[in-house]
Motif scaffolding. Structure first.
Motif, short mmCIF file in Angstrom:
data_model
loop_
_atom_site.label_atom_id
_atom_site.label_comp_id
_atom_site.label_asym_id
_atom_site.label_seq_id
_atom_site.Cartn_x
_atom_site.Cartn_y
_atom_site.Cartn_z
N PRO A 27 26.41 3.41 26.43
CA PRO A 27 25.97 2.18 25.76
C PRO A 27 25.88 0.98 26.68
N ALA A 28 26.53 1.07 27.82
CA ALA A 28 26.49 -0.07 28.75
C ALA A 28 25.15 -0.18 29.47
N VAL A 29 24.47 0.96 29.65
CA VAL A 29 23.24 0.94 30.47
C VAL A 29 22.05 1.64 29.81
N ASP A 30 22.26 2.31 28.68
CA ASP A 30 21.18 3.05 28.03
C ASP A 30 20.77 2.37 26.72
N THR A 31 19.53 2.58 26.33
CA THR A 31 18.97 1.95 25.13
C THR A 31 18.16 2.96 24.35
N VAL A 32 18.21 2.88 23.03
CA VAL A 32 17.39 3.72 22.17
C VAL A 32 16.12 2.96 21.79
N TRP A 33 15.01 3.68 21.73
CA TRP A 33 13.72 3.07 21.36
C TRP A 33 13.15 3.80 20.16
N MET A 34 12.79 3.04 19.13
CA MET A 34 12.12 3.58 17.95
C MET A 34 11.02 2.61 17.51
N ALA A 35 9.98 3.15 16.91
CA ALA A 35 8.88 2.30 16.46
C ALA A 35 8.21 2.90 15.23
N GLU A 36 7.93 2.05 14.26
CA GLU A 36 7.11 2.40 13.11
C GLU A 36 5.67 1.98 13.45
N VAL A 37 4.75 2.92 13.42
CA VAL A 37 3.37 2.57 13.79
C VAL A 37 2.40 3.14 12.75
N ALA A 38 1.37 2.38 12.46
CA ALA A 38 0.41 2.77 11.43
C ALA A 38 -0.30 4.07 11.76
N GLU A 39 -0.49 4.35 13.04
CA GLU A 39 -1.20 5.56 13.47
C GLU A 39 -0.59 6.82 12.86
N GLU A 40 0.73 6.85 12.70
CA GLU A 40 1.38 8.04 12.18
C GLU A 40 1.13 8.24 10.69
N SER A 41 0.55 7.24 10.04
CA SER A 41 0.19 7.36 8.63
C SER A 41 -1.31 7.45 8.42
N THR A 42 -2.08 7.29 9.49
CA THR A 42 -3.53 7.24 9.33
C THR A 42 -4.28 8.30 10.14
N HIS A 43 -3.62 8.94 11.12
CA HIS A 43 -4.35 9.99 11.86
C HIS A 43 -4.69 11.14 10.92
N VAL A 44 -3.86 11.36 9.90
CA VAL A 44 -4.27 12.01 8.65
C VAL A 44 -3.94 11.00 7.56
#
Length: 517
Positions: A27-44
């Protein structure tokens, strides 16, 4: 954030605090990355229940990460500056975070893997893709099993799994003396229906989930489906409660009635755990162990425990192996050269076929249908109509809350549509309306007669069954499991054949089956 060592990428179907991507997390040097993006609901064109399940589960997982003391960069769908694409959002954030390395658990979608690999290469960053320990077996394990086999039958793989992991085994033999209990697990309900049904596990949306539901209703208002009955588990605690309720209340009769249909009753004795499993809120090992323990304690018949465990230890692992050893070419498979368009009413439920209307309307309302409704109601119709497999795949991926491509694509193209020419399924699963008449009472209230193959009252399933056999007669005449069905065409004289073709053409033109006005 110039001192970030590892940026751990977490996708919307990787919501597991013990995932391999977190091994060695500092936790001192690492980071988690997450993202909600419209593409994942529109590519279908994803249904609203599916979108909401993913977003609500992601936001709850973000809270769990923060509670665990893990630094997190999280981009909401409605955040200013959200660029709408997973790859583009990651590329934008990398310029600000400047990590030394990217880490992720192997994704469940070939498209996503390719996109993230391209972003890492463009940024000049190493990408460590780690094995997904969520599964019993690795892709390498399945590749070793598949090597040299022309056909890949689940039953062979499943028996290997049972022996390897000592599930439902007595020494080296299957518990009860047989490997599966299909013959005991095909009962239909009696004329009075299922009677009292144990309630489905439901979870009242909390403030986080309600915020998601409001967002989805606004942002994706033109997408199919409804949210008024949304009650899916979106946290690990909720998923564990749903698992226990299934084992206690519904698993005892799951086996016997797992193929049964009943109008207006979507839930029946099924587990409704596949979304939680595919989001990684549940581990398949704990699910299998719970079912086996219930049998060994005498609470559940062996046929029910085995039928359920086969879906998890057998089928689920098997389809993942098919996907990752056969992609990307597998997605374009079309062994039967099917080229019809998916009927538009699959997105609305506006059909006068009672069984199909029931399956479609509940799918759109809840993002859920059980396996017989998927294989032998919606899938069967698309197969016999001759719908282009990619379109069928896109529909299934869009509408079901448990749909992640690794599991949905092989189930659709291989098992349901026979598009892989028999790699997965030993034959095309085709049947007349008589099959559906045996599995539930829908035909009693339907305008169509499953006994008729032509004429105004002919059931479209029955018409399309005979039309399918005629269209593929040469291809299937020598097929070891289809030859007898094809031989039945000899009962049809030229006039019968022509009458079937006329009716099938009317179905394909939308003159039969669709509700107009």
């Amino acid at each position: 954030m110039a001192d970030t060592r590892r940026l751990v990428i977490v996708l919307g179907d990787q919501l597991d605090l013990e995932a391999a991507a977190f091994d060695g997390f500092d936790p001192a040097v690492d980071t988690v990355w997450m993202a909600e993006v419209a593409e994942e609901s529109t590519h279908v064109w994803s249904g609203q229940p599916r979108i909401a399940v993913f977003l609500a589960a992601m936001r709850h997982f973000a809270i769990a990460l923060q509670d665990a003391g893990r630094a997190l960069v999280y981009t909401r769908l409605d955040a200013p500056g959200n660029v709408g694409s997973l790859a583009a959002q990651l590329a934008q954030d990398l310029a600000r975070i400047r990590p030394s390395e990217l880490v992720m658990t192997a994704p469940g979608d070939w498209r996503v893997l390719q996109a993230i690999q391209a972003v890492a290469a463009e940024a000049g960053l190493p990408l460590d893709v780690r094995e997904d320990r969520h599964f019993f077996t690795s892709v390498r394990d399945f590749a070793a099993h598949a090597r040299g086999r022309k056909a890949l039958r689940m039953e062979h793989f499943y028996r290997e799994q049972r022996r390897r992991f000592q599930v439902l085994m007595q020494d080296d033999e299957p518990a009860g003396g047989q490997w599966n209990y299909d013959a005991d697990n095909r009962a239909a309900f009696g004329p009075d229906g299922p009677g009292f049904l144990p309630p489905r596990s439901t979870f009242e949306p909390d403030a986080v989930t309600r915020e998601v539901l409001d967002l989805v209703a606004r942002r994706f208002a033109d997408h199919p489906g409804r949210l008024d009955s949304f009650a899916w588990p979106v946290t690990r605690d909720q998923a564990l409660l749903a698992l226990q309720a299934f084992i206690t209340d519904r698993l005892p009769l799951f086996g016997r009635y797992q193929d049964a249909l009943w109008p207006g009753d979507p839930w029946l004795y099924h587990s409704h755990l596949s979304a939680a499993l595919n989001l990684k809120l549940l581990n398949p090992r704990e699910v299998v162990a719970a079912a086996e323990a219930a049998w060994r304690a005498g609470h559940v018949p062996l046929a029910s425990a085995e039928g359920f465990i086969r879906q998890i230890l057998g089928w689920r692992e098997y389809v993942r192996g098919i996907y990752w050893t056969r992609m990307p070419g597998y997605a374009d498979a079309n062994a039967l050269d099917a080229q019809e368009d998916l009927p538009a009413w699959f997105w609305t439920g506006a059909t006068d076929l009672a069984c199909l209307r029931d399956a479609l309307t509940q799918t759109l309302a809840h993002g859920y249908a059980h396996h017989i409704q998927r294989l032998m109601v919606t899938g069967l119709y698309a197969l016999m109509l001759g719908v282009q497999p990619r379109q069928v795949h896109a529909w299934y991926l869009a509408v079901y809350v448990d749909a992640v491509e690794w599991v949905e694509l092989p189930n659709t193209l291989g098992m349901s549509q026979y598009a892989d020419g028999g790699l997965m399924g030993s034959k095309p699963y085709v049947a007349t309306g008589r099959y559906l008449e045996r599995m539930g009472p829908h035909c009693q209230g339907c305008r169509y007669d499953p006994a008729q193959r032509s004429g105004e009252r002919a059931c479209p399933y029955t018409t399309l069954y005979w039309d399918f056999l005629m269209r593929h007669e040469a291809r299937l005449a020598a097929h070891p499991r289809m030859a007898l069905q094809v031989k039945n065409l000899a009962r049809l004289d030229d006039a019968d054949r022509q009458a079937v073709r006329v009716r099938a053409d009317a179905i394909r033109r939308g003159e039969v089956g669709a509700l107009h006005g």
